[in-house]
Design a protein around this motif. Structure first.
Motif, mmCIF file in Angstrom:
data_model
loop_
_atom_site.group_PDB
_atom_site.id
_atom_site.type_symbol
_atom_site.label_atom_id
_atom_site.label_comp_id
_atom_site.label_asym_id
_atom_site.label_seq_id
_atom_site.Cartn_x
_atom_site.Cartn_y
_atom_site.Cartn_z
ATOM 1 N N MET A 181 30.194 48.159 42.765
ATOM 2 C CA MET A 181 30.165 46.925 43.108
ATOM 3 C C MET A 181 31.480 45.911 43.147
ATOM 4 S SD MET A 181 27.886 44.836 39.959
ATOM 5 C CE MET A 181 27.172 43.289 40.093
ATOM 6 N N VAL A 182 31.241 45.057 43.875
ATOM 7 C CA VAL A 182 32.243 44.015 43.838
ATOM 8 C C VAL A 182 31.894 42.639 43.281
ATOM 9 C CG1 VAL A 182 33.888 42.678 45.648
ATOM 10 C CG2 VAL A 182 33.022 45.058 46.152
ATOM 11 N N PHE A 183 32.920 42.399 42.363
ATOM 12 C CA PHE A 183 32.509 41.116 41.559
ATOM 13 C C PHE A 183 33.231 39.852 42.076
ATOM 14 C CE2 PHE A 183 32.300 44.632 38.915
ATOM 15 C CZ PHE A 183 31.061 44.620 37.967
ATOM 16 N N GLN A 184 32.530 38.825 41.727
ATOM 17 C CA GLN A 184 32.892 37.488 42.063
ATOM 18 C C GLN A 184 34.273 37.341 41.589
ATOM 19 O OE1 GLN A 184 30.346 34.397 40.651
ATOM 20 N NE2 GLN A 184 31.932 32.677 41.079
ATOM 21 N N ARG A 187 40.152 41.398 49.075
ATOM 22 C CA ARG A 187 40.227 42.633 49.830
ATOM 23 C C ARG A 187 40.698 43.934 49.099
ATOM 24 N NH1 ARG A 187 42.489 39.098 53.992
ATOM 25 N NH2 ARG A 187 41.461 39.610 55.941
ATOM 26 N N VAL A 188 41.301 43.652 48.089
ATOM 27 C CA VAL A 188 41.651 44.809 47.160
ATOM 28 C C VAL A 188 40.489 45.258 46.476
ATOM 29 C CG1 VAL A 188 43.398 45.680 45.137
ATOM 30 C CG2 VAL A 188 44.305 44.195 46.949
ATOM 31 N N ALA A 189 39.686 44.207 45.944
ATOM 32 C CA ALA A 189 38.310 44.477 45.033
ATOM 33 C C ALA A 189 37.501 45.360 45.939
ATOM 34 C CB ALA A 189 37.750 43.244 44.495
ATOM 35 N N MET A 190 37.481 44.889 47.345
ATOM 36 C CA MET A 190 36.558 45.587 48.214
ATOM 37 C C MET A 190 37.125 47.154 48.456
ATOM 38 S SD MET A 190 36.156 42.377 51.011
ATOM 39 C CE MET A 190 35.710 43.605 52.270
ATOM 40 N N GLY A 191 38.437 47.268 48.350
ATOM 41 C CA GLY A 191 38.910 48.561 48.785
ATOM 42 C C GLY A 191 38.729 49.322 47.741
ATOM 43 N N ARG A 192 38.788 48.976 46.454
ATOM 44 C CA ARG A 192 38.347 50.014 45.269
ATOM 45 C C ARG A 192 37.087 50.255 45.278
ATOM 46 N NH1 ARG A 192 39.592 46.808 39.976
ATOM 47 N NH2 ARG A 192 37.586 45.656 40.638
ATOM 48 N N ALA A 193 36.208 49.585 46.107
ATOM 49 C CA ALA A 193 34.650 50.074 45.998
ATOM 50 C C ALA A 193 34.308 50.920 47.188
ATOM 51 C CB ALA A 193 33.831 48.863 46.062
ATOM 52 N N LEU A 194 35.288 50.529 48.297
ATOM 53 C CA LEU A 194 35.174 51.521 49.570
ATOM 54 C C LEU A 194 35.725 52.825 49.546
ATOM 55 C CD1 LEU A 194 36.082 49.204 52.252
ATOM 56 C CD2 LEU A 194 33.879 50.025 51.835
ATOM 57 N N PHE A 230 27.581 43.598 46.494
ATOM 58 C CA PHE A 230 28.439 42.258 46.317
ATOM 59 C C PHE A 230 27.851 41.072 45.525
ATOM 60 C CE2 PHE A 230 30.012 44.866 49.707
ATOM 61 C CZ PHE A 230 31.240 44.687 49.882
ATOM 62 N N ASP A 231 28.446 40.654 44.459
ATOM 63 C CA ASP A 231 27.843 39.581 43.696
ATOM 64 C C ASP A 231 28.714 38.258 43.846
ATOM 65 O OD1 ASP A 231 26.870 38.249 41.918
ATOM 66 O OD2 ASP A 231 27.527 39.037 40.252
ATOM 67 N N GLU A 232 28.298 37.598 45.010
ATOM 68 C CA GLU A 232 28.982 36.231 45.437
ATOM 69 C C GLU A 232 30.400 36.478 45.672
ATOM 70 O OE1 GLU A 232 27.493 32.660 44.684
ATOM 71 O OE2 GLU A 232 26.101 33.199 43.018
ATOM 72 N N PRO A 233 31.041 37.458 46.420
ATOM 73 C CA PRO A 233 32.214 37.665 46.497
ATOM 74 C C PRO A 233 33.193 36.473 46.825
ATOM 75 C CG PRO A 233 31.175 38.768 48.174
ATOM 76 C CD PRO A 233 30.245 38.173 47.204
ATOM 77 N N LEU A 234 32.709 35.628 47.777
ATOM 78 C CA LEU A 234 33.585 34.892 48.596
ATOM 79 C C LEU A 234 33.551 33.281 47.932
ATOM 80 C CD1 LEU A 234 32.630 35.593 52.285
ATOM 81 C CD2 LEU A 234 34.255 36.650 50.634
ATOM 82 N N SER A 235 32.837 33.306 46.710
ATOM 83 C CA SER A 235 32.783 31.967 46.097
ATOM 84 C C SER A 235 34.063 31.425 45.425
ATOM 85 C CB SER A 235 31.639 32.010 45.085
ATOM 86 O OG SER A 235 32.089 32.864 44.143
ATOM 87 N N ASN A 236 35.025 31.976 45.066
ATOM 88 C CA ASN A 236 36.142 31.654 44.710
ATOM 89 C C ASN A 236 37.090 31.072 45.767
ATOM 90 O OD1 ASN A 236 35.271 31.634 42.234
ATOM 91 N ND2 ASN A 236 35.903 33.650 41.730
ATOM 92 N N LEU A 237 36.778 31.426 47.221
ATOM 93 C CA LEU A 237 37.934 31.062 48.172
ATOM 94 C C LEU A 237 37.715 29.824 48.868
ATOM 95 C CD1 LEU A 237 37.506 34.768 49.836
ATOM 96 C CD2 LEU A 237 39.131 34.039 48.041
ATOM 97 N N ASP A 238 38.703 29.248 49.560
ATOM 98 C CA ASP A 238 38.569 28.030 50.004
ATOM 99 C C ASP A 238 37.340 28.331 51.454
ATOM 100 O OD1 ASP A 238 40.390 28.699 52.421
ATOM 101 O OD2 ASP A 238 41.888 28.448 51.111
#
Length: 366
Positions: A81-84, A143-150, A159-167
């Motif tokens: 799982m990749v968290f927000q 990317r690191v959070a995704m890498g840990r899952a991969l 993936f739980d709203e993984p991009l919501s904190n990005l601009d």
């Protein structure tokens, strides 16, 4: 990779007084990318947590690769799982964060090093491996959070709203990265978002949720072009679909919708509509790109003559706003074709692609 099937999944809280999930039925094949999309509070994150085993369900079944995992502990479901919030360990380097899950499973060091190298190359973060999270940008942390899952190579990625904190700019870049990653790896993925742009661009299958129920499940094209009800039609699309209140009338064996512009009434032919619907009120739904604008002198084909209230350039296209039947309507045109605010324009609808909804229930009529 594994197929995922949800069978009548329900979740209630407190003596069944609050039902967060109301009989969810979804199936995706191995390697597919499922989007769970909907407004805040619709139940999508609850469903995600139920799939991960972080939330018990009240009834139903969750099957992964043909096996019922409803009662299986989260650690034994072989899900990553990749968290927000990224959830990176601040005292560990990027290398250590990616390798952490493998070390917990007592994976041999040679295999860990190979997996870290593989994932770092895939996500283009080889140069960041010795840094700590505080030294990384938001996109790099993601990317690191995704890498840990991969690195785990599980059966299913969540993936739980993984991009919501990005601009906004970084969200677009990371969205592309996630799509490329999926195309390379063909991993079975479930992705939660409230952003309908992410839903349309990323998913093989989309489940639109509201109040704990799946309103529609299908491909992005099906969801966009053939919405099941008024909620789906309004939620998916940017700018959103136009909704015009109309009265359906019978004319020479066919049904028409009466629309009022600046110069009186016009009619929209609905040749494929059931004649039995004549005489009732309805909501006419038409997307901005399904409306064409022409000069008033070009009257070879009937249209709706309306004065432009607002012209909104967006770069690749221009949005025109006017009013039909007391309702704001948007039309999308090429920049070079845009009139000026105050000009009168003849609007024409592609009636073959227009849809009708019941005003009371929101259900689809055609």
């Amino acid at each position: 990779m594994a197929a995922l099937e949800l069978k009548s999944v329900r979740k209630t809280y407190g003596n069944a007084a609050q039902e967060a999930l109301k009989g969810i039925d979804i199936r995706i094949d191995a390697g597919q990318f499922l989007i769970l999309v909907g407004p805040s509070g619709c139940g999508k994150s609850t469903l995600m947590n139920a799939i991960a085993g972080l939330e018990d369900i009240s009834s139903g079944a969750i099957c992964l690769d043909g096996e019922d995992v409803t009662q299986v502990e989260p650690k034994d479901r072989d899900i990553a799982m990749v968290f927000q919030s990224y959830a990176l360990y601040p005292t560990m380097t990027v290398r250590e964060n990616i390798a952490f899950g493998l070390k917990i499973r007592k994976t041999p060091k040679e295999q860990i090093d190979a997996e870290v190298a593989r994932v770092a190359k895939l996500l283009q973060i080889e140069h960041l491996l010795e840094r700590k999270p505080a030294q990384l940008s938001g996109g790099q942390q993601q990317r690191v959070a995704m890498g840990r899952a991969l690195a785990r190579r599980p059966k299913l990625y969540l993936f739980d709203e993984p991009l919501s904190n990005l601009d906004a700019k970084l969200r677009v870049e990371m969205r592309t990265e996630i799509k490329l990653m999926h195309q390379r790896l063909q991993t079975t993925t479930v992705y939660v978002t409230h952003d309908q742009i992410e839903a349309m661009t990323l998913g093989d299958r989309v489940a639109v949720m509201k109040d704990g129920e799946v309103q529609q499940f299908g491909t992005p094209e099906e969801i966009y072009n053939d919405p099941a009800n008024l909620f789906v039609a309004s939620f998916i699309g940017s700018p959103p679909m136009n909704f015009v209140p109309v009265r359906l009338e019978a004319r020479e064996g066919r049904v028409v919708a009466r629309v009022t512009g600046d110069t009186g009434d016009s009619q929209v032919d609905l040749p494929e509509l059931d004649p039995a619907l004549a005489g009732r009120e309805a909501i006419l739904g038409v997307r901005p790109e399904q409306i064409q604008s022409a000069h008033p002198a070009d009257n070879a084909v009937p249209g709706i003559l309306t004065r432009i209230q607002v012209v909104e350039p967006t770069g690749p296209d221009t949005l025109l706003y006017a009013e039909w039947n007391g309702t704001k309507v948007c039309c999308r045109v090429a920049p070079g074709e845009a009139p000026r605010a105050g000009d009168q324009v003849l609007w024409r609808i592609d009636s073959r692609r227009a849809v009708l909804f019941d005003p009371a229930s929101g259900r689809r009529l055609s």
